[in-house]
Write a protein that holds these residues in place. Structure first.
Motif, short mmCIF file in Angstrom:
data_model
loop_
_atom_site.label_atom_id
_atom_site.label_comp_id
_atom_site.label_asym_id
_atom_site.label_seq_id
_atom_site.Cartn_x
_atom_site.Cartn_y
_atom_site.Cartn_z
N ASP A 109 -4.74 7.99 -4.55
CA ASP A 109 -5.76 9.34 -3.92
C ASP A 109 -7.09 7.63 -4.20
O ASP A 109 -7.90 8.10 -3.34
CB ASP A 109 -5.66 10.11 -4.48
CG ASP A 109 -5.14 10.77 -4.63
OD1 ASP A 109 -4.00 11.03 -3.54
OD2 ASP A 109 -4.65 11.98 -4.95
N GLU A 110 -7.35 7.08 -5.12
CA GLU A 110 -8.70 6.61 -5.64
C GLU A 110 -8.58 4.76 -4.95
O GLU A 110 -9.68 4.31 -4.44
CB GLU A 110 -8.86 6.27 -6.82
CG GLU A 110 -9.11 7.87 -7.33
CD GLU A 110 -9.67 7.62 -9.01
OE1 GLU A 110 -9.73 6.27 -9.44
OE2 GLU A 110 -10.03 8.09 -9.32
N VAL A 111 -7.33 4.60 -4.23
CA VAL A 111 -7.61 3.59 -3.31
C VAL A 111 -8.26 3.57 -2.46
O VAL A 111 -8.98 2.50 -1.88
CB VAL A 111 -5.91 2.86 -3.19
CG1 VAL A 111 -5.81 2.03 -2.20
CG2 VAL A 111 -5.12 3.13 -3.96
N GLN A 112 -8.33 5.01 -1.36
CA GLN A 112 -9.42 4.48 -0.40
C GLN A 112 -10.68 4.34 -0.83
O GLN A 112 -11.48 3.67 -0.33
CB GLN A 112 -9.16 5.40 0.49
CG GLN A 112 -9.58 5.45 2.04
CD GLN A 112 -9.91 6.81 2.72
OE1 GLN A 112 -9.48 7.92 2.00
NE2 GLN A 112 -9.48 6.59 3.71
N PRO A 113 -11.70 4.96 -1.56
CA PRO A 113 -13.03 4.60 -1.83
C PRO A 113 -13.19 3.93 -2.80
O PRO A 113 -14.07 2.88 -2.93
CB PRO A 113 -12.89 6.18 -3.04
CG PRO A 113 -11.82 6.53 -3.06
CD PRO A 113 -10.86 6.40 -2.14
N LEU A 138 -12.80 0.81 9.04
CA LEU A 138 -11.55 0.11 9.74
C LEU A 138 -11.06 -0.85 9.26
O LEU A 138 -9.85 -0.50 9.52
CB LEU A 138 -12.24 -0.49 11.71
CG LEU A 138 -13.02 0.31 12.19
CD1 LEU A 138 -13.46 -0.57 13.79
CD2 LEU A 138 -12.10 1.00 12.78
N ILE A 139 -11.11 -1.75 8.82
CA ILE A 139 -10.39 -2.37 8.12
C ILE A 139 -9.00 -1.31 6.85
O ILE A 139 -8.19 -2.10 6.66
CB ILE A 139 -11.23 -3.51 6.91
CG1 ILE A 139 -11.78 -4.52 8.13
CG2 ILE A 139 -10.23 -3.76 6.11
CD1 ILE A 139 -12.57 -5.42 7.52
N LEU A 147 -1.93 1.09 3.42
CA LEU A 147 -0.88 1.91 4.02
C LEU A 147 -0.10 0.95 2.38
O LEU A 147 0.43 1.06 1.34
CB LEU A 147 0.17 1.83 4.68
CG LEU A 147 1.73 2.62 4.74
CD1 LEU A 147 1.67 3.78 3.46
CD2 LEU A 147 2.06 2.48 6.20
N GLU A 148 -0.23 -0.45 3.14
CA GLU A 148 -0.11 -1.61 2.44
C GLU A 148 -0.60 -2.04 1.03
O GLU A 148 0.27 -1.46 -0.25
CB GLU A 148 -0.79 -2.75 3.02
CG GLU A 148 -0.20 -4.35 2.06
CD GLU A 148 -0.92 -5.18 3.07
OE1 GLU A 148 -0.62 -6.90 2.57
OE2 GLU A 148 -1.23 -5.09 4.12
N VAL A 149 -2.38 -1.21 0.71
CA VAL A 149 -2.63 -1.63 -0.60
C VAL A 149 -1.93 -0.32 -0.82
O VAL A 149 -1.68 -0.51 -2.82
CB VAL A 149 -4.24 -1.69 -0.29
CG1 VAL A 149 -4.53 -1.64 -1.72
CG2 VAL A 149 -4.72 -2.54 0.29
N ARG A 150 -1.97 0.57 -1.14
CA ARG A 150 -1.02 1.86 -1.34
C ARG A 150 0.18 1.57 -1.97
O ARG A 150 0.11 1.99 -2.92
CB ARG A 150 -1.54 3.16 -0.81
CG ARG A 150 -2.84 3.98 -0.88
CD ARG A 150 -2.06 4.86 0.56
NE ARG A 150 -1.87 5.93 -0.22
CZ ARG A 150 -1.69 7.10 -0.95
NH1 ARG A 150 -3.16 7.33 -1.60
NH2 ARG A 150 -0.69 8.34 -1.70
N THR A 151 1.08 0.75 -1.06
CA THR A 151 2.08 -0.16 -1.66
C THR A 151 2.35 -0.46 -2.75
O THR A 151 3.21 -0.76 -3.82
CB THR A 151 2.87 0.29 -0.44
OG1 THR A 151 3.44 0.87 0.84
CG2 THR A 151 4.67 -0.19 -0.70
N ARG A 152 0.88 -1.48 -2.39
CA ARG A 152 1.46 -1.86 -3.76
C ARG A 152 1.11 -1.89 -4.77
O ARG A 152 1.60 -1.91 -6.03
CB ARG A 152 0.21 -3.44 -3.41
CG ARG A 152 0.58 -4.46 -2.15
CD ARG A 152 -0.63 -5.73 -2.22
NE ARG A 152 0.19 -6.92 -1.22
CZ ARG A 152 -0.69 -7.27 -1.04
NH1 ARG A 152 -1.53 -8.10 -1.75
NH2 ARG A 152 -0.20 -8.70 0.06
N TYR A 153 -0.25 -0.39 -5.04
CA TYR A 153 -0.63 -0.47 -6.18
C TYR A 153 0.96 0.40 -6.70
O TYR A 153 1.44 0.70 -8.23
CB TYR A 153 -1.91 0.65 -6.59
CG TYR A 153 -2.90 -0.15 -6.28
CD1 TYR A 153 -3.56 -0.55 -7.39
CD2 TYR A 153 -4.12 -0.53 -5.29
CE1 TYR A 153 -4.36 -1.56 -7.35
CE2 TYR A 153 -4.76 -1.24 -5.86
CZ TYR A 153 -4.97 -2.12 -6.55
OH TYR A 153 -5.93 -2.81 -6.97
#
Length: 314
Positions: free
Chosen positions: A18-22, A48-49, A55-61
């Protein structure tokens, strides 16, 4: 209590999915780490970036346990450094301070001020001087300290060729290289936009200084040495060669990859190196892929930080 406290400066990372976005928003909105168009548009471009990459970064984590290990590891480094200083007769408070995720500078400095601390000695966990990393962290630290009337000492802002730091790296590299004596050693550093280097940032120069110092210590090896860069983001030109391009040239060989711009394990080592680039190496015909561990709480490294911190107090 010592009137000076040490803060360990680092990037930070999400403690949960949940903290990936901020975390990403904080990072991409900082013009000291990357400039995205004119200043007034950067918040919009950053959103925008982040939306396109979330989704990709959350998947990596998720693939490395659902969070970054950087907070517990930096806390362990802080405890180890405090112990090393106490053993030399210099007991001090040592706290992590992250740039893009908690614990941030403001909260840590307020807590330290409440303990009666009046001076702050920053110690970077980025070994190579760089405006986008240590420079940005120092800027935030000074802004937050001004309201609390805390003095920020120059501190330890790089240690690319410090003997103790090199001792720690050399020992880890020799241990891994002993498993594959004929391997090519690939030093991998976090990349940086070329515009920042062309603007006078010392990062590339300091990275190369570490590499040359380690090569001099180990001497000639059968597989030779390469320097490559990883973690490029966006379409602008970054430092080259990329780690991917170097691995493609090393088919049929054994490879030892050494991350030299990271002193702890996080997404760049645990996902990029251990998963993404290991898979690419196999596709490129690399016969064996070994990765040197990050320094973490290695006693030699912690001893080097303690020595540098005491120098910063004198």
């Amino acid at each position: 209590m010592h009137p000076t406290a040490i803060v360990l400066l680092n990037l930070g990372g999400p403690a949960s999915l949940d903290e990936v976005q901020p975390f990403l928003l904080n990072l991409f909105q900082d013009r000291e780490i990357i400039k995205l168009g004119p200043a007034f548009l950067q918040p919009l471009i950053a959103r925008l970036i982040v939306a396109s990459r979330l989704l990709e970064v959350r998947t990596r984590y998720a693939s490395i346990g659902g969070r970054s290990p950087i907070l517990p590891e930096t806390q362990a480094q802080a405890v180890a450094l405090a112990q090393a200083l106490a053993e030399t007769g210099h007991p001090m408070e040592v706290r992590p301070v992250f740039r893009y995720s908690p614990p941030r500078a403001g909260g840590v400095l307020r807590e330290l001020a409440g303990l009666g601390i009046r001076r702050i000695l920053p110690v970077t966990l980025y070994p190579h001087a760089c405006n986008a990393t240590t420079g940005s962290s120092m800027g935030e630290l000074k802004r937050e300290a001004a309201d609390l009337e805390l003095e920020i000492l120059p501190g330890v802002q790089s240690y690319a060729t410090d003997p103790g730091y090199l001792d720690a790296l050399e020992a880890l590299l020799r241990t891994t290289l002993a498993q594959a004596p004929g391997a090519t050693v690939v030093f991998s550093a976090h990349s940086l936009p070329l515009k920042q280097i062309q603007g006078g940032d010392p990062y590339e120069r300091e990275t190369q200084a570490t590499v040359e110092a380690l090569k001099a210590r180990l001497g000639d090896i059968p597989g030779g040495y390469r320097l490559a860069y990883q973690s490029k983001v966006g379409p602008v030109a970054w430092l080259e060669p990329s780690l991917g391009s170097v691995l493609k040239e090393l088919g049929g060989r054994e490879v030892v990859v050494m991350p030299i711009s990271f002193v702890g394990e996080h997404i760049e080592t645990l996902f990029e190196l251990d998963i993404e680039y290991r898979e690419l190496a196999g596709k490129c015909g690399v016969t064996r892929f070994l990765r040197v561990p990050a320094l973490g709480t290695d006693p030699t490294f912690i001893g080097a930080l303690a020595h540098l911190a005491l120098q910063g107090l004198s």
